[in-house]
Design an enzyme around this catalytic site. Structure first.
Site, mmCIF file in Angstrom:
data_model
loop_
_atom_site.group_PDB
_atom_site.id
_atom_site.type_symbol
_atom_site.label_atom_id
_atom_site.label_comp_id
_atom_site.label_asym_id
_atom_site.label_seq_id
_atom_site.Cartn_x
_atom_site.Cartn_y
_atom_site.Cartn_z
ATOM 1 N N ARG A 263 51.986 63.159 31.392
ATOM 2 C CA ARG A 263 53.005 62.363 32.063
ATOM 3 C C ARG A 263 52.474 60.937 32.237
ATOM 4 N NH1 ARG A 263 55.694 65.692 30.516
ATOM 5 N NH2 ARG A 263 57.053 67.184 31.582
ATOM 6 N N GLU B 166 58.401 54.517 30.105
ATOM 7 C CA GLU B 166 58.808 54.846 28.734
ATOM 8 C C GLU B 166 60.306 55.005 28.544
ATOM 9 O OE1 GLU B 166 58.627 59.541 27.943
ATOM 10 O OE2 GLU B 166 56.670 58.691 28.391
#
Length: 335
Positions: free
Chosen positions: A237, A266
């Site tokens: 993550r 992201e």
């Protein structure tokens, strides 16, 4: 039953259609694919659906969930393992059914992790470009033997365990840190405290979930304790690492290299073609200036086997909901 899938890519459509026709053709499930990511701006696309299928970067905060509930949506199907992007308390208060895919081909992510380590170490990405340009010089491509090196895995769940098995085959000394220790990992490596792992590992690889306790787990303080010249890899993550601190560690040579398949910001980049755009994320563009940094666009899961397992488990979760059966993958709405 109509299910609206957000952040749907062509490969999602192919894998889900295949499993739907093979296993659930008579169940009356209708999948509606939406390329848009789920957010407050796109939630209206879910109107008319009883269920929503979401991916890792879709937004499922309280406001979005309340809107979905108002549209008649009663089930949230997460086609991913992580669930930090959904407000579970809000989902439970609304009486929503929520289920995830807890594990899908852990070897897929583990093998991608190893690919990143090997690429960074042996500079195969740079060698590929050199040879295509007729440059066969080796200077600047020096690597090290992975055999005999110490690799620290933060998180020893299914993906961490699969990574440990591969590293053991390479002849590495494997260290692990996890609040939940398993005999399976203990047979492959040694459990140690986090500070010991950071101080002794030539490569540190992250394989833990994102939570309040692990947010920016790798920050400036922990980078100061990491072995000088270590390589850092994150295929888990994005928010597990403080990117600003990592950039500083790269500049000071505390870190020798960085490989990431995930990035804290992201959602505006990954799974989109931004090749004709100006990327205005200054942190990301700074990362891309380092020759010792590799970024891949959240593709660790991206194998044929994993896509098939994601579709199979997600549709099985849906069938449990539709049939009123208990669902072992439920996070809410299933006793």
């Amino acid at each position: 039953m109509k299910i609206v899938m957000f952040s749907a890519q062509p490969y999602d459509e192919r894998s889900f259609d295949e499993v739907l026709q093979r296993d659930y053709a008579s169940r009356g499930f209708e999948l509606v694919y939406q390329k848009a990511a789920l957010s407050a701006q796109t939630v209206a696309l879910a109107q008319g659906g009883e269920a929503v299928c979401a991916f890792v970067n879709d937004q499922l905060d309280a406001a979005v969930l309340e809107t979905l509930h108002g549209y008649g949506v009663r089930a949230i199907l997460l086609r991913c393992a992580g669930f930090n992007h959904i407000d579970l308390e809000a989902a439970r208060s609304l009486g929503l059914f929520v289920a995830r895919v807890p594990a899908y081909s852990p070897e897929a992510v583990a093998e991608h992790t190893i690919a990143l380590i090997l690429t960074l170490n042996r500079h195969t990405h740079r060698a590929y470009n050199r040879v295509r340009e007729g440059n066969f010089m080796l200077d600047g491509l020096l690597g090290f033997n992975l055999h005999g090196k110490t690799v620290g895995l933060i998180g020893t769940g299914q993906i961490g365990l699969a990574t440990a098995r591969i590293l053991k085959g390479f002849g590495c000394r494997v260290l692990g840190h996890d609040p939940y220790r398993t005999a399976e990992f203990a047979a492959l490596g040694d459990y140690v405290e986090l500070d010991v792992l950071l101080a002794e590992s030539d490569v540190v690889s992250l394989h833990c979930p994102l939570s309040e306790a692990t947010w920016h787990l790798i920050d400036a303080a922990r980078l100061a304790r990491i072995k000088r010249g270590a390589m850092l890899v994150n295929t888990s993550r994005g928010a597990l690492i403080d990117t600003h601190a990592v950039i500083a560690a790269l500049k000071s040579r505390r870190l020798s290299a960085l490989a990431i398949d995930v990035y804290e910001q992201e959602s505006q980049l990954f799974f989109h073609d931004r090749s004709s755009d100006i990327i205005d994320d200054d942190v990301f563009t700074r990362l891309m200036t380092f020759p010792n940094v590799i970024v891949t666009g959240h593709q660790g899961f991206f194998t044929a086997e994993a896509l098939r397992e994601i579709a199979e488990t997600t549709l099985r979760n849906l069938d449990c909901y539709a049939s009123g059966r208990a669902c072992g993958n439920a996070l809410a709405g299933d006793g």
